[in-house]
Each structure stands twice: as C-alpha cells, then as structure tokens.
Scaffold this motif. Structure first.
Motif, PDB file in Angstrom:
ATOM      1  N   VAL A 146      22.879  39.340  33.005  1.00 19.33           N
ATOM      2  CA  VAL A 146      23.616  39.131  34.266  1.00 19.33           C
ATOM      3  C   VAL A 146      25.086  38.801  34.059  1.00 19.33           C
ATOM      4  O   VAL A 146      25.862  38.797  35.026  1.00 19.33           O
ATOM      5  CB  VAL A 146      22.949  38.029  35.134  1.00 19.33           C
ATOM      6  N   LEU A 147      25.500  38.509  32.841  1.00 18.41           N
ATOM      7  CA  LEU A 147      26.905  38.181  32.596  1.00 18.41           C
ATOM      8  C   LEU A 147      27.776  39.424  32.762  1.00 18.41           C
ATOM      9  O   LEU A 147      27.409  40.517  32.337  1.00 18.41           O
ATOM     10  CB  LEU A 147      27.084  37.592  31.199  1.00 18.41           C
ATOM     11  N   GLN A 148      28.922  39.233  33.384  1.00 13.03           N
ATOM     12  CA  GLN A 148      29.843  40.340  33.628  1.00 13.03           C
ATOM     13  C   GLN A 148      31.257  39.909  33.270  1.00 13.03           C
ATOM     14  O   GLN A 148      31.538  38.709  33.147  1.00 13.03           O
ATOM     15  CB  GLN A 148      29.775  40.756  35.100  1.00 13.03           C
ATOM     16  N   PRO A 149      32.173  40.857  33.120  1.00 15.73           N
ATOM     17  CA  PRO A 149      33.566  40.493  32.814  1.00 15.73           C
ATOM     18  C   PRO A 149      34.179  39.576  33.866  1.00 15.73           C
ATOM     19  O   PRO A 149      35.112  38.826  33.573  1.00 15.73           O
ATOM     20  CB  PRO A 149      34.278  41.850  32.788  1.00 15.73           C
ATOM     21  N   GLU A 150      33.637  39.607  35.105  1.00 16.33           N
ATOM     22  CA  GLU A 150      34.184  38.793  36.191  1.00 16.33           C
ATOM     23  C   GLU A 150      33.545  37.407  36.283  1.00 16.33           C
ATOM     24  O   GLU A 150      33.901  36.626  37.165  1.00 16.33           O
ATOM     25  CB  GLU A 150      33.987  39.505  37.535  1.00 16.33           C
ATOM     26  N   THR A 151      32.607  37.100  35.387  1.00 18.13           N
ATOM     27  CA  THR A 151      31.927  35.805  35.453  1.00 18.13           C
ATOM     28  C   THR A 151      32.892  34.677  35.088  1.00 18.13           C
ATOM     29  O   THR A 151      33.460  34.658  33.998  1.00 18.13           O
ATOM     30  CB  THR A 151      30.708  35.773  34.517  1.00 18.13           C
ATOM     31  N   ALA A 152      33.044  33.730  36.005  1.00 19.76           N
ATOM     32  CA  ALA A 152      33.959  32.605  35.785  1.00 19.76           C
ATOM     33  C   ALA A 152      33.266  31.413  35.142  1.00 19.76           C
ATOM     34  O   ALA A 152      33.908  30.614  34.450  1.00 19.76           O
ATOM     35  CB  ALA A 152      34.576  32.171  37.114  1.00 19.76           C
ATOM     36  N   LEU A 153      31.964  31.261  35.387  1.00 21.16           N
ATOM     37  CA  LEU A 153      31.250  30.071  34.925  1.00 21.16           C
ATOM     38  C   LEU A 153      29.756  30.349  34.884  1.00 21.16           C
ATOM     39  O   LEU A 153      29.223  31.063  35.734  1.00 21.16           O
ATOM     40  CB  LEU A 153      31.513  28.893  35.879  1.00 21.16           C
ATOM     41  N   VAL A 154      29.078  29.735  33.905  1.00 19.92           N
ATOM     42  CA  VAL A 154      27.612  29.702  33.852  1.00 19.92           C
ATOM     43  C   VAL A 154      27.185  28.248  33.977  1.00 19.92           C
ATOM     44  O   VAL A 154      27.737  27.374  33.300  1.00 19.92           O
ATOM     45  CB  VAL A 154      27.071  30.284  32.532  1.00 19.92           C
TER      46      VAL A 154
ATOM     47  N   ALA B 151      35.133  26.849  38.345  1.00 22.11           N
ATOM     48  CA  ALA B 151      35.199  28.201  38.910  1.00 22.11           C
ATOM     49  C   ALA B 151      36.506  28.427  39.665  1.00 22.11           C
ATOM     50  O   ALA B 151      37.148  29.482  39.521  1.00 22.11           O
ATOM     51  CB  ALA B 151      34.007  28.431  39.830  1.00 22.11           C
ATOM     52  N   LEU B 152      36.929  27.454  40.470  1.00 18.05           N
ATOM     53  CA  LEU B 152      38.160  27.615  41.237  1.00 18.05           C
ATOM     54  C   LEU B 152      39.390  27.646  40.328  1.00 18.05           C
ATOM     55  O   LEU B 152      40.335  28.409  40.578  1.00 18.05           O
ATOM     56  CB  LEU B 152      38.291  26.493  42.264  1.00 18.05           C
ATOM     57  N   ALA B 153      39.369  26.851  39.278  1.00 21.91           N
ATOM     58  CA  ALA B 153      40.500  26.861  38.345  1.00 21.91           C
ATOM     59  C   ALA B 153      40.589  28.190  37.612  1.00 21.91           C
ATOM     60  O   ALA B 153      41.683  28.733  37.386  1.00 21.91           O
ATOM     61  CB  ALA B 153      40.373  25.710  37.360  1.00 21.91           C
ATOM     62  N   ARG B 154      39.444  28.732  37.245  1.00 27.35           N
ATOM     63  CA  ARG B 154      39.427  30.034  36.560  1.00 27.35           C
ATOM     64  C   ARG B 154      39.874  31.142  37.520  1.00 27.35           C
ATOM     65  O   ARG B 154      40.615  32.047  37.124  1.00 27.35           O
ATOM     66  CB  ARG B 154      38.017  30.317  36.060  1.00 27.35           C
ATOM     67  N   GLN B 155      39.442  31.070  38.767  1.00 34.26           N
ATOM     68  CA  GLN B 155      39.842  32.080  39.743  1.00 34.26           C
ATOM     69  C   GLN B 155      41.345  32.017  40.011  1.00 34.26           C
ATOM     70  O   GLN B 155      42.005  33.052  40.175  1.00 34.26           O
ATOM     71  CB  GLN B 155      39.074  31.891  41.049  1.00 34.26           C
ATOM     72  N   ALA B 156      41.887  30.790  40.057  1.00 32.40           N
ATOM     73  CA  ALA B 156      43.326  30.642  40.294  1.00 32.40           C
ATOM     74  C   ALA B 156      44.141  31.269  39.166  1.00 32.40           C
ATOM     75  O   ALA B 156      45.210  31.839  39.395  1.00 32.40           O
ATOM     76  CB  ALA B 156      43.673  29.164  40.447  1.00 32.40           C
ATOM     77  N   ALA B 157      43.620  31.158  37.946  1.00 32.51           N
ATOM     78  CA  ALA B 157      44.320  31.731  36.798  1.00 32.51           C
ATOM     79  C   ALA B 157      44.155  33.242  36.725  1.00 32.51           C
ATOM     80  O   ALA B 157      45.053  33.946  36.243  1.00 32.51           O
ATOM     81  CB  ALA B 157      43.804  31.088  35.506  1.00 32.51           C
ATOM     82  N   ASP B 158      43.018  33.736  37.222  1.00 33.91           N
ATOM     83  CA  ASP B 158      42.742  35.175  37.195  1.00 33.91           C
ATOM     84  C   ASP B 158      41.847  35.509  38.384  1.00 33.91           C
ATOM     85  O   ASP B 158      40.640  35.271  38.344  1.00 33.91           O
ATOM     86  CB  ASP B 158      42.044  35.553  35.885  1.00 33.91           C
ATOM     87  N   PRO B 159      42.421  36.054  39.465  1.00 33.60           N
ATOM     88  CA  PRO B 159      41.632  36.345  40.672  1.00 33.60           C
ATOM     89  C   PRO B 159      40.446  37.270  40.447  1.00 33.60           C
ATOM     90  O   PRO B 159      39.524  37.305  41.274  1.00 33.60           O
ATOM     91  CB  PRO B 159      42.669  37.000  41.607  1.00 33.60           C
ATOM     92  N   ALA B 160      40.433  37.999  39.347  1.00 34.84           N
ATOM     93  CA  ALA B 160      39.297  38.882  39.058  1.00 34.84           C
ATOM     94  C   ALA B 160      38.046  38.094  38.681  1.00 34.84           C
ATOM     95  O   ALA B 160      36.925  38.620  38.754  1.00 34.84           O
ATOM     96  CB  ALA B 160      39.656  39.850  37.927  1.00 34.84           C
ATOM     97  N   LEU B 161      38.222  36.835  38.296  1.00 38.45           N
ATOM     98  CA  LEU B 161      37.069  36.003  37.913  1.00 38.45           C
ATOM     99  C   LEU B 161      36.453  35.406  39.176  1.00 38.45           C
ATOM    100  O   LEU B 161      36.847  34.333  39.639  1.00 38.45           O
ATOM    101  CB  LEU B 161      37.509  34.911  36.940  1.00 38.45           C
TER     102      LEU B 161
END
Length: 384
Positions: free
Chosen positions: A138-146, A81-91
């Motif tokens: 519940v999945l959204q475009p901002e979902t970083a991880l399931v 999740a943190l790696a995905r957020q770092a690449a795209d803060p919208a996630l």
C-alpha cells in the motif's frame, strides 16, 4: 472484586503519587517563570525529560509531554502529515492498519476530510497482524506517514514494528507507532525499533490519567496542534503539567526495571488462564495472536452469548473486565478490530477482554476462569 480491565486503566501507584506530591503542593511553580519557584519546576521537568529519554534511548529534546495517549497520537499523525504536506504538496496520503486505536484512525480521517489526504488501510491477518509485505503493497510515492500500533488494545496482538518501520524507512517515509498498550511490557528502545515517533499514555501503567508523551525523532518535521507560548520546543504550547510528567516517568521507570521478569511471570499466568477458559467454556474462541501477544491480555469470543450480558454476569460474580476498547464504551456495534480479522459480526459481538497489571495473581485468574465458565453457561441458558 477482581479487576481485569487494566488495558482500560490502572490504579495510581503509591510510588508515583509520592513522586508527584511535591509538585501538586508546595513546589507548584510554572516552569516558564524566572524566579526560584519556577526554576524548581523547570528543573523537575528537565529531569523527567532526561529520564524519559534514557528509557526510550533518545535525546531529551525528542520527548514532548502531552495530556495522554490520544493527544500524542493526534499530534503525531496530524502534525507529521501536515508538516510533510507543507514541505511537498504531493505528499497527501497516510497509511494506518485496519486495527488502529480510534485516536489514530480518527486523526487520519480528519486529514482526509479537511486537508485532502487519502487514507490507505493495511489489512491484517486472522490473528490481527500486519506483515511487511502487506504494508509494502500500500505504500506509494505520495505517502506522508505510516502509523501502525505496537500492540493492540482489544486482542493484545503485538506487531512486528521493527520490520514494518524498516520497510517504511527504506522508502523514506516516517513511521509512528502507538505504544500505549506496549509501554511497561515491551521494549521501548526507539533506536532498536527504528520508529520516528512513538506515543505513550501514563494511566495504563500506574501513572495518573492526563499524562502522556510523544517521542519524535529529531529531524522529523511536525506541525503543532496547540499554539501559544511555545512550550515543549514549540511542539505543544501550554503550561506544562510538571506533576504529571514526573508521575509518568516514575511509573515507566518502575515498570521497565522489572519488565523482563514480570513479562515472563504474567505471560505464564495468562497462558494458564487461557487454557482454563478454553477448557471450561465449550465453543470459546481465543482472539489475537496465540504467541505474539501482550502478556497482560487474554481475549475471547463466546458464540451463543452477548458479550455485554457476559460482562454483567461476571460483575455479579465480582470480576470486572471489558467487551473491548474502553474508548468504544456504550457501543453495541461489533468490534472493527475483530471484523477486520475476519470474524463475523454476530461472533464479534460476543467478545470479552481480560487484561491485567503486574499485581495479578494465579488465585485471581483461577477464580476468574471459573467465573467465566459459570457466566457463559448462565447467559447461554437464558438465551444469550
């Protein structure tokens, strides 16, 4: 004593101890050391990694050895999740099910408290299952991880992981599964399951406590939790526990070698045990999915009792079991898993879980079923 708490832990297998012994004694080198002793340890670690990869149908570089399932879950949930957020803060959203192990749930809540994530919880049905439709809702475009577990540690329900992972993959969302309870009983082919990350713990299948691994698919970005010397391809710094890695892989190899036969045999014993308990205990309620459940878990609620009182009475009859997750030991709160499945709090507090390894016998479970009937009757007679 009849031990029916294998979902909490299992005894160390002799074959596993024998495989570990050299690396606990004479062959004690640090795998990072550039001398003969260190190179021997590095060779053993590489062999364990290659074997794990073959068992999981992945590449050796996709296996990270950890200190257990909890660390593996933390690394997967926080790290991806943190790696995905770092690449795209919208996630900034993570999705978990309503019946996750605390290692997953608390990791998600950490992200919520300290990194601005929102946690979306997928509901389960009365049998403890997540449907692909419920996940998609519940999945959204901002979902970083399931992160949804393979098999539940309290009621034994098995999730349709391949279908759930496919739903997430269709939207480009990484999917992690906690396979701690599934390992040794269910297929762990990461390609067939379609998961991007998977956690395993050694002490649930005859390896030592403090051993585990995390599979992370090669192109999946992950931020390490432990920083230092860059071991484990930079994903988990710290001198590797070679003996634990060897022990884990040995146990996993032994379990998977006879998995199909043992799953069928133990499931038949489980079903007989369930029928005997439901017949012998008026009002007993089986929890979890009646079909899609681990062969090694039978869990019940006994209305009109206290689950803890039943446990104590069973221990007096030399049957050891559990009231739910070992990680919630000492809590008298109703199980969040059962309440998420729709059980009332007062019924959830009567829960008892019986879990067993492949050494269990029909005689063990027959004796245990009779003990359950007597224990519940005694507790009810004493007023719960």
């Amino acid at each position: 004593m009849i031990f029916l708490d294998a979902a909490a832990t299992t005894p160390l297998r002799r074959e596993v101890l024998d495989a570990m012994w050299p690396y606990l004694t004479g062959d004690f080198g640090n795998p990072s050391s550039h001398h003969t002793l260190g190179e021997s340890a590095a060779h053993a670690l590489a062999g364990a990694r290659a074997t794990a990869a073959a068992l999981l149908a992945c590449r050796p570089g996709e296996v990270t050895f950890t200190s257990g399932g909890t660390e593996a879950d933390n690394l997967a949930v926080k790290g991806i999740a943190l790696a995905r957020q770092a690449a795209d803060p919208a996630l900034n959203r993570v999705v978990i099910s309503a019946v996750e192990h605390p290692a997953v749930e608390e990791s998600a809540r950490y992200l919520e408290r300290f990194h601005g994530f929102s946690v979306d919880v997928v509901p389960v049905d009365g049998r403890g299952q997540v449907t692909p439709e419920a996940l998609l809702a519940v999945l959204q475009p901002e979902t970083a991880l399931v992160s949804i577990m393979y098999a539940n540690n309290e009621v034994g329900t098995v999730q349709p992981v391949a279908e759930l992972a496919a739903a997430a993959r269709h939207l480009g969302i990484p999917f992690h599964t906690d396979a701690v309870q599934a390992a040794g009983w269910l297929p762990l082919d990461t390609k067939a399951l379609g998961v991007d990350a998977m956690s395993i713990s050694g002490h649930k299948l005859g390896a030592p406590k403090g051993s585990g691994l995390l599979f992370v698919r090669g192109r999946t970005r992950i931020e390490p939790l432990l920083h230092g010397g860059g071991q484990e391809r930079g994903r988990r710094s710290g001198t590797e526990n070679v003996a634990a890695a060897v022990g884990l892989v040995t146990a996993l190899t032994l379990a998977q070698a006879r998995q199909v036969e043992e799953r069928r045999r133990v499931a038949a014993l489980r079903d007989t045990f369930i029928n005997e308990v439901l017949t012998g205990v008026p009002g007993a309620v089986l929890t979890g999915h009646p079909v899609h459940r681990l062969p090694s878990v039978a869990s019940f609620c006994f209305p009109g009792t206290s689950g803890e009182s039943v446990l104590l009475e069973l221990e007096r009859q030399e049957v050891l079991c559990s009231s739910g997750s070992a990680c919630a030991a000492g809590s008298d709160a109703p199980s969040p898993v059962l309440t998420a499945m729709g059980f009332k709090a007062e019924v959830a507090q009567t829960a008892v879980r019986f879990s067993f390894d492949s050494a269990v016998t029909a005689e063990d479970l027959g004796t245990a079923a009779r003990a359950v009937s007597q224990a519940v009757a005694t507790v009810r007679a004493l007023g719960g």
